[in-house]
Design a protein around this motif. Structure first.
Motif, PDB file in Angstrom:
ATOM      1  N   SER A   1       7.276  11.444   3.644  1.00 24.42           N
ATOM      2  CA  SER A   1       8.326  11.188   4.370  1.00 24.42           C
ATOM      3  C   SER A   1       9.721  11.111   3.089  1.00 24.42           C
ATOM      4  CB  SER A   1       8.369   9.708   4.770  1.00 24.42           C
ATOM      5  OG  SER A   1       9.789   8.964   4.907  1.00 24.42           O
ATOM      6  N   PHE A   2       9.337  10.614   1.973  1.00 27.10           N
ATOM      7  CA  PHE A   2      10.109  11.042   0.695  1.00 27.10           C
ATOM      8  C   PHE A   2      10.410  12.187   0.640  1.00 27.10           C
ATOM      9  CE2 PHE A   2       8.838   6.385  -0.540  1.00 27.10           C
ATOM     10  CZ  PHE A   2      10.110   5.787  -0.512  1.00 27.10           C
ATOM     11  N   GLU A   3       9.286  13.184   0.446  1.00 28.49           N
ATOM     12  CA  GLU A   3       9.528  14.578   0.111  1.00 28.49           C
ATOM     13  C   GLU A   3      10.419  15.305   1.260  1.00 28.49           C
ATOM     14  OE1 GLU A   3       5.797  15.860  -0.244  1.00 28.49           O
ATOM     15  OE2 GLU A   3       5.367  15.210  -2.429  1.00 28.49           O
ATOM     16  N   GLN A   4      10.359  14.746   2.449  1.00 26.04           N
ATOM     17  CA  GLN A   4      11.121  15.437   3.596  1.00 26.04           C
ATOM     18  C   GLN A   4      12.464  15.004   3.405  1.00 26.04           C
ATOM     19  OE1 GLN A   4       9.604  17.645   5.524  1.00 26.04           O
ATOM     20  NE2 GLN A   4      11.432  17.835   6.873  1.00 26.04           N
TER      21      GLN A   4
ATOM     22  N   LYS B   1      18.818   9.674  -6.167  1.00 30.00           N
ATOM     23  CA  LYS B   1      18.017   8.927  -6.985  1.00 30.00           C
ATOM     24  C   LYS B   1      17.137   7.864  -6.105  1.00 30.00           C
ATOM     25  CE  LYS B   1      18.458   6.506 -11.360  1.00 30.00           C
ATOM     26  NZ  LYS B   1      17.229   5.633 -11.213  1.00 30.00           N
ATOM     27  N   THR B   2      17.823   7.199  -5.338  1.00 36.78           N
ATOM     28  CA  THR B   2      16.918   6.118  -4.663  1.00 36.78           C
ATOM     29  C   THR B   2      15.720   6.921  -4.034  1.00 36.78           C
ATOM     30  OG1 THR B   2      18.911   4.882  -4.042  1.00 36.78           O
ATOM     31  CG2 THR B   2      17.170   4.674  -2.783  1.00 36.78           C
ATOM     32  N   LEU B   3      15.822   7.964  -3.592  1.00 39.10           N
ATOM     33  CA  LEU B   3      14.711   8.746  -3.114  1.00 39.10           C
ATOM     34  C   LEU B   3      13.542   9.166  -4.163  1.00 39.10           C
ATOM     35  CD1 LEU B   3      16.318  11.205  -0.595  1.00 39.10           C
ATOM     36  CD2 LEU B   3      14.921   8.996  -0.134  1.00 39.10           C
ATOM     37  N   TRP B   4      14.311   9.534  -5.339  1.00 32.26           N
ATOM     38  CA  TRP B   4      13.320   9.718  -6.525  1.00 32.26           C
ATOM     39  C   TRP B   4      12.776   8.503  -6.701  1.00 32.26           C
ATOM     40  CZ3 TRP B   4      17.788  12.606  -9.358  1.00 32.26           C
ATOM     41  CH2 TRP B   4      17.953  13.838  -9.283  1.00 32.26           C
TER      42      TRP B   4
ATOM     43  N   ILE C   1      18.271  16.428   2.267  1.00 33.21           N
ATOM     44  CA  ILE C   1      19.511  15.834   1.755  1.00 33.21           C
ATOM     45  C   ILE C   1      20.432  16.600   1.200  1.00 33.21           C
ATOM     46  CG2 ILE C   1      18.463  15.351  -0.659  1.00 33.21           C
ATOM     47  CD1 ILE C   1      19.999  12.751  -0.614  1.00 33.21           C
ATOM     48  N   ASN C   2      21.820  16.676   1.515  1.00 29.72           N
ATOM     49  CA  ASN C   2      22.925  17.485   0.824  1.00 29.72           C
ATOM     50  C   ASN C   2      23.872  16.427   0.846  1.00 29.72           C
ATOM     51  OD1 ASN C   2      22.040  20.597   0.854  1.00 29.72           O
ATOM     52  ND2 ASN C   2      21.354  19.746   2.984  1.00 29.72           N
TER      53      ASN C   2
ATOM     54  N   TYR D   1       1.083  -1.149  -0.135  1.00 31.78           N
ATOM     55  CA  TYR D   1      -0.061   0.081   0.117  1.00 31.78           C
ATOM     56  C   TYR D   1       0.876   1.267   0.084  1.00 31.78           C
ATOM     57  CZ  TYR D   1       1.254   0.189   4.853  1.00 31.78           C
ATOM     58  OH  TYR D   1       2.041   0.266   6.319  1.00 31.78           O
ATOM     59  N   THR D   2       0.073   2.305  -0.320  1.00 28.03           N
ATOM     60  CA  THR D   2       0.732   3.408  -0.529  1.00 28.03           C
ATOM     61  C   THR D   2       0.207   4.737   0.371  1.00 28.03           C
ATOM     62  OG1 THR D   2       2.032   3.345  -2.540  1.00 28.03           O
ATOM     63  CG2 THR D   2       1.790   5.584  -1.702  1.00 28.03           C
ATOM     64  N   SER D   3       0.816   5.162   1.587  1.00 25.24           N
ATOM     65  CA  SER D   3       0.016   6.178   2.200  1.00 25.24           C
ATOM     66  C   SER D   3       0.492   7.524   2.038  1.00 25.24           C
ATOM     67  CB  SER D   3       0.201   5.809   3.649  1.00 25.24           C
ATOM     68  OG  SER D   3       1.639   5.847   4.012  1.00 25.24           O
ATOM     69  N   MET D   4      -0.301   8.582   2.253  1.00 25.37           N
ATOM     70  CA  MET D   4       0.301   9.854   2.153  1.00 25.37           C
ATOM     71  C   MET D   4       1.344  10.218   3.013  1.00 25.37           C
ATOM     72  SD  MET D   4      -1.528  11.378   0.116  1.00 25.37           S
ATOM     73  CE  MET D   4      -0.878  12.828   0.005  1.00 25.37           C
ATOM     74  N   ALA D   5       1.593   9.330   4.423  1.00 23.02           N
ATOM     75  CA  ALA D   5       2.823   9.542   5.076  1.00 23.02           C
ATOM     76  C   ALA D   5       4.041   9.117   4.534  1.00 23.02           C
ATOM     77  CB  ALA D   5       2.430   8.767   6.462  1.00 23.02           C
ATOM     78  N   GLN D   6       3.913   8.197   3.792  1.00 26.81           N
ATOM     79  CA  GLN D   6       5.079   7.553   3.012  1.00 26.81           C
ATOM     80  C   GLN D   6       5.779   8.628   1.900  1.00 26.81           C
ATOM     81  OE1 GLN D   6       3.422   3.927   1.703  1.00 26.81           O
ATOM     82  NE2 GLN D   6       5.073   2.881   2.327  1.00 26.81           N
ATOM     83  N   ILE D   7       4.643   9.392   1.086  1.00 25.76           N
ATOM     84  CA  ILE D   7       4.967  10.544   0.133  1.00 25.76           C
ATOM     85  C   ILE D   7       5.448  11.678   1.014  1.00 25.76           C
ATOM     86  CG2 ILE D   7       3.894  11.950  -1.515  1.00 25.76           C
ATOM     87  CD1 ILE D   7       1.751  10.041  -1.894  1.00 25.76           C
TER      88      ILE D   7
END
Length: 311
Positions: free
Chosen positions: A122-125, A145-148, A130-131, A114-120
């Motif tokens: 988390s990736f965006e955060q 790229k792993t995050l993308w 990241i730097n 499943y995909t939740s808004m919390a997962q999305i």
């Protein structure tokens, strides 16, 4: 004479002798985290073995009275064993008594796919925070790229399904996403790449993500080669400095990353502290002055009397 179903190399029921060895297909067994990555790895492996149809419902279970039923059952059990060995022990126990590989596959998808808004979020955060830090360009690109890819899997771009679209909206959305990621990648790199970043931003059309990576990776490599060359030049200068120097204060230029603690060559003895005062003693019987085409001025002081030789 026609081959039996389990002997025909092109048949979905064919099992190569090496496939009888139950091995782990993925680098880490699935333990409840990273289901989509694990699923992708398993799909690739099952596809190469011509057994993907046993989990995606494209190979139907034949009637028990059919001639190919025993071939199907053998292959189904083989795929089940592959799935179980690539699952964490606790998860494998929870699906152990399913009768078909398809049932195991579907159960795992229902529980972990499943995909939740919390997962999305988390990736965006993570993409926001990241730097590059101390990572190389290659290591940093792999991380971002792993995050993308994770965000793509959790929240894919919308696309036209009516097949009547004439405005190429889907293509434009993909292009916009690629441009955004090129900018994101460049702006997260350290300031040492400011010149290359500025040149790319002045382009009328931004390069692709792969081309952008190559530009910065090449620039990083050039900087490494240049730094190594500068260090060799300084060491050569120290080794070839004339023994007789005039007593005076000299302005010597050295690279940022080099430290020479002690050296002893024909009466030359001393040390260099980068970022501080470079001091070494030399004989004062000549007016010869060394030159050094390096960066970062550091004051060098030469007293009138040289210390005794250090063996």
């Amino acid at each position: 004479m026609a081959l039996q179903g389990n002997q025909d190399l092109s048949s979905v029921y064919y099992i190569h002798p090496s496939d009888a060895n139950v091995t782990q297909f993925v680098s880490a067994k699935f333990n409840g985290v990273g289901f989509h990555n694990w699923k992708r790895s398993m799909i690739l492996t099952l596809s190469t073995k011509n057994k993907l149809g046993f989990v995606d419902r494209t190979i139907a279970k034949p009637e028990i009275t059919a001639a190919e039923f025993k071939y199907w059952e053998r292959c189904n059990n083989q795929v089940i064993s592959w799935l179980l060995v690539n699952l964490d022990e606790s998860i494998a126990k929870s699906v152990l008594f399913y009768q078909t590989a398809e049932e195991i596959w579907q159960d795992l998808a229902d529980r972990y796919g499943y995909t939740s808004m919390a997962q999305i979020y988390s990736f965006e955060q993570q993409l926001l925070e990241i730097n590059q830090g101390t990572d190389s360009v290659s290591d940093f690109f792999t991380k971002i790229k792993t995050l993308w890819d994770g965000l793509n899997d959790a929240n894919p771009l919308p696309y036209c399904t009516c097949e009547l679209c004439t405005c190429n909206l889907s293509q434009r959305l993909v292009q916009r996403q690629q441009e955004h990621r090129v900018l994101q990648f460049m702006m997260k790199l350290s300031e040492q790449f400011a010149l290359v970043r500025g040149n790319v931003l002045m382009m009328q059309l931004l390069p692709s993500i792969a081309q952008t990576y190559r530009l910065f990776a090449q620039d990083e490599r050039h900087k490494e080669i240049s730094a190594a060359s500068t260090t060799l030049q300084l060491l050569f200068l120290i080794a070839t400095t004339p023994l007789a120097l005039k007593t005076s204060n000299l302005l010597v230029m050295v690279p940022n990353n080099l430290t020479v603690d002690r050296f002893n060559r024909s009466g030359v003895y001393g040390h260099i502290n980068i970022g501080g005062v470079m001091q070494h003693t030399l004989p004062s019987s000549s007016s010869m002055q060394p030159t050094a085409p390096f960066s970062n001025p550091i004051q060098a002081t030469y007293p009138d009397q040289a210390p005794p030789m250090v063996p």
